[in-house]
Write a protein that holds these residues in place. Sequence first.
Motif, PDB file in Angstrom:
ATOM      1  N   SER A 174       0.837  -1.202   0.000  1.00  0.00           N
ATOM      2  CA  SER A 174       0.000   0.000   0.000  1.00  0.00           C
ATOM      3  C   SER A 174       0.873   1.254   0.000  1.00  0.00           C
ATOM      4  O   SER A 174       1.921   1.300   0.653  1.00  0.00           O
ATOM      5  CB  SER A 174      -0.912   0.010   1.231  1.00  0.00           C
ATOM      6  N   THR A 175       0.417   2.273  -0.726  1.00  0.00           N
ATOM      7  CA  THR A 175       1.176   3.523  -0.808  1.00  0.00           C
ATOM      8  C   THR A 175       0.761   4.542   0.241  1.00  0.00           C
ATOM      9  O   THR A 175       1.397   5.596   0.361  1.00  0.00           O
ATOM     10  CB  THR A 175       1.005   4.150  -2.201  1.00  0.00           C
ATOM     11  N   ASN A 176      -0.307   4.254   0.999  1.00  0.00           N
ATOM     12  CA  ASN A 176      -0.756   5.263   1.970  1.00  0.00           C
ATOM     13  C   ASN A 176      -1.306   4.687   3.272  1.00  0.00           C
ATOM     14  O   ASN A 176      -1.823   5.416   4.098  1.00  0.00           O
ATOM     15  CB  ASN A 176      -1.823   6.166   1.340  1.00  0.00           C
ATOM     16  N   GLN A 177      -1.194   3.378   3.451  1.00  0.00           N
ATOM     17  CA  GLN A 177      -1.793   2.750   4.632  1.00  0.00           C
ATOM     18  C   GLN A 177      -0.986   3.010   5.905  1.00  0.00           C
ATOM     19  O   GLN A 177      -1.557   3.164   6.986  1.00  0.00           O
ATOM     20  CB  GLN A 177      -1.924   1.240   4.412  1.00  0.00           C
ATOM     21  N   ILE A 203       8.619   5.101   1.149  1.00  0.00           N
ATOM     22  CA  ILE A 203       8.184   6.031   0.098  1.00  0.00           C
ATOM     23  C   ILE A 203       8.339   7.438   0.656  1.00  0.00           C
ATOM     24  O   ILE A 203       7.560   7.874   1.509  1.00  0.00           O
ATOM     25  CB  ILE A 203       6.722   5.784  -0.315  1.00  0.00           C
ATOM     26  N   ALA A 204       9.362   8.141   0.199  1.00  0.00           N
ATOM     27  CA  ALA A 204       9.650   9.499   0.679  1.00  0.00           C
ATOM     28  C   ALA A 204       9.243  10.497  -0.396  1.00  0.00           C
ATOM     29  O   ALA A 204       9.875  10.566  -1.457  1.00  0.00           O
ATOM     30  CB  ALA A 204      11.132   9.644   1.012  1.00  0.00           C
ATOM     31  N   ASP A 205       8.154  11.235  -0.134  1.00  0.00           N
ATOM     32  CA  ASP A 205       7.613  12.195  -1.105  1.00  0.00           C
ATOM     33  C   ASP A 205       7.434  11.561  -2.481  1.00  0.00           C
ATOM     34  O   ASP A 205       7.819  12.121  -3.522  1.00  0.00           O
ATOM     35  CB  ASP A 205       8.530  13.423  -1.203  1.00  0.00           C
ATOM     36  N   GLY A 206       6.857  10.358  -2.486  1.00  0.00           N
ATOM     37  CA  GLY A 206       6.559   9.674  -3.736  1.00  0.00           C
ATOM     38  C   GLY A 206       7.689   8.851  -4.300  1.00  0.00           C
ATOM     39  O   GLY A 206       7.478   8.081  -5.254  1.00  0.00           O
ATOM     40  N   LYS A 207       8.889   8.938  -3.743  1.00  0.00           N
ATOM     41  CA  LYS A 207      10.028   8.183  -4.252  1.00  0.00           C
ATOM     42  C   LYS A 207      10.224   6.913  -3.423  1.00  0.00           C
ATOM     43  O   LYS A 207      10.361   6.963  -2.207  1.00  0.00           O
ATOM     44  CB  LYS A 207      11.296   9.036  -4.191  1.00  0.00           C
ATOM     45  N   TRP A 208      10.241   5.766  -4.120  1.00  0.00           N
ATOM     46  CA  TRP A 208      10.414   4.481  -3.444  1.00  0.00           C
ATOM     47  C   TRP A 208      11.903   4.221  -3.230  1.00  0.00           C
ATOM     48  O   TRP A 208      12.695   4.272  -4.168  1.00  0.00           O
ATOM     49  CB  TRP A 208       9.828   3.347  -4.287  1.00  0.00           C
ATOM     50  N   ILE A 209      12.277   3.924  -1.987  1.00  0.00           N
ATOM     51  CA  ILE A 209      13.684   3.653  -1.680  1.00  0.00           C
ATOM     52  C   ILE A 209      13.780   2.446  -0.751  1.00  0.00           C
ATOM     53  O   ILE A 209      12.998   2.301   0.189  1.00  0.00           O
ATOM     54  CB  ILE A 209      14.376   4.873  -1.014  1.00  0.00           C
ATOM     55  N   PRO A 210      14.730   1.539  -1.018  1.00  0.00           N
ATOM     56  CA  PRO A 210      14.979   0.458  -0.050  1.00  0.00           C
ATOM     57  C   PRO A 210      15.635   1.029   1.197  1.00  0.00           C
ATOM     58  O   PRO A 210      16.110   2.168   1.201  1.00  0.00           O
ATOM     59  CB  PRO A 210      15.928  -0.476  -0.812  1.00  0.00           C
ATOM     60  N   ASP A 211      15.630   0.238   2.255  1.00  0.00           N
ATOM     61  CA  ASP A 211      16.229   0.674   3.510  1.00  0.00           C
ATOM     62  C   ASP A 211      17.747   0.795   3.328  1.00  0.00           C
ATOM     63  O   ASP A 211      18.431  -0.217   3.100  1.00  0.00           O
ATOM     64  CB  ASP A 211      15.904  -0.347   4.607  1.00  0.00           C
ATOM     65  N   PRO A 212      18.311   2.004   3.418  1.00  0.00           N
ATOM     66  CA  PRO A 212      19.753   2.174   3.162  1.00  0.00           C
ATOM     67  C   PRO A 212      20.642   1.524   4.210  1.00  0.00           C
ATOM     68  O   PRO A 212      21.842   1.365   3.978  1.00  0.00           O
ATOM     69  CB  PRO A 212      19.929   3.694   3.153  1.00  0.00           C
ATOM     70  N   TYR A 213      20.074   1.130   5.355  1.00  0.00           N
ATOM     71  CA  TYR A 213      20.873   0.555   6.428  1.00  0.00           C
ATOM     72  C   TYR A 213      20.624  -0.942   6.620  1.00  0.00           C
ATOM     73  O   TYR A 213      21.118  -1.531   7.570  1.00  0.00           O
ATOM     74  CB  TYR A 213      20.600   1.313   7.727  1.00  0.00           C
ATOM     75  N   ASN A 214      19.847  -1.537   5.705  1.00  0.00           N
ATOM     76  CA  ASN A 214      19.559  -2.964   5.763  1.00  0.00           C
ATOM     77  C   ASN A 214      20.397  -3.680   4.706  1.00  0.00           C
ATOM     78  O   ASN A 214      20.283  -3.400   3.515  1.00  0.00           O
ATOM     79  CB  ASN A 214      18.064  -3.208   5.509  1.00  0.00           C
TER      80      ASN A 214
END
Length: 483
Positions: A174-177, A203-214
């Motif tokens: 989900s993009t907003n749950q 999802i940061a301001d519409g941009k999908w990003i994986p966890d940078p620390y995982n």
Amino acid sequence: MSIKIRDILLIILLLCSFAANAQFDPAKVCKIENGNLTFRLNTKWTQKEKKEISEMFDLDSTLIARAFKLEPLINVDGEEWKVKKLNPSIIELTKPLVSKEITRNNRMDDVFLLMDKWMNFSGNIVTEAEIYGVNSFSIPNTFVYEKGNDAWFYLPGNKSADKVYLSGTFNNWSTNQDPMKPNNTGWTKDLKLKPGKYAYKFIADGKWIPDPYNKLREKDGAGKYNSVVYCPNHLFELKGYEKAHRVVVTGNFLKWSTRGLSMIKTHEGWKLPIYFRDGTYAYKFIVDDQWIVDPSNKMTKPDSQGNLNSFISIGEPYLFKLEGFTDARKVILTGSFEGWSKNELLMERNENGWQLPYVVPAGNYEYKFIVDGKWMTDPKNPFSTGSGNTENSFIALKANHLFQLNNYSGANNVIVTGSFNGWDKNGYRMKKENGKWIFPIFLKPGKYTYKFIVDGTWILDPENKLFEQNEYNTNNSVLWIEP
């Protein structure tokens, strides 16, 4: 309009004929796999492209529109489509290739009337998961999982973002749950999650990003990656040994690798949170090359070489029972689920005989009892496989399919065999119950071919309309197990 089985060849021809001319690759849009008809829809398609797909595959335009709204289940003309968001741009639309109407002769409504208590029939699909999983984060405490199924996600930084959402397999992407809460150092989100494996992204301001620390990740099907996290259901702990340089845990889940899994040093000793799928596991700690059992775990058993190992069980145990034989001195349970050990699983005596609770993951297993050195099948279990000295009792733990053969009540011996057991002619011996022959089994999702052997004669399943030609031109019945 829904696609019927007779249209499969037409679909394949369409995939080939349109591939050269379409703006997108139809072979990547429509696939026939694992007994399902699957469409991959791209959220970036224009209305013109959506219309083109609708016409190309004879898909109802309303169905496509509802799929883009992420309705989880869509019923069209009596057929149920499942909708799943795979990643930010891909939506999967799936329905069984074989309709439920065709396979309804395999319904299990009467299963509980036919099965004895020991059969452990679940009646639902259980998919195989990874045996174990351990998290790996470059910054401690960016993910915390506590008792009560409380999961805490933390994304440091991104202070300039207006909104950040957490999306993953736990909320159907989900993009907003699940909006995250800002704080002085980043963004956080609390969720209730059961133990298991989950894929996710932010999802940061519409941009999908994986966890940078995982450090754990897997491909997302669109050329990029999802982060992977495990919610653990067990904690290995070893107190003391503060001066040790390296402590690892190893066991049968790692094939006793000496590398093991590195444990984390604490002020009290060493620990390692871990996720295990249901099962029984043997393990030991290796402290600076010295192998030791877990001093806090009283459950220890010798292996076939006489080495003492610690044991843990994850999940609900199945109670193996042998009635009678109360005069026996020792009874051992052995089977394919633990390598046919002759001395590992010592059963407990009770007033009716012998018993042993033992956790085994969903699957098909052969087993026997060793009573004072003598091997024997389970006298109360009507299901077996093999013959003569190689005959073993058979059990399907969390079975999800029931083979049935009607109108052969006069037969003396009926066996079901197929691609699931290598077409063994001494395969799975069926039980006659109320005039019909039955056999419960656990099968992973996918396609299987099979036949019945009735008093030595091989026959197709007379109530299954699905079959395919074999190398002997005698055909095989076809079974699809849905995910």
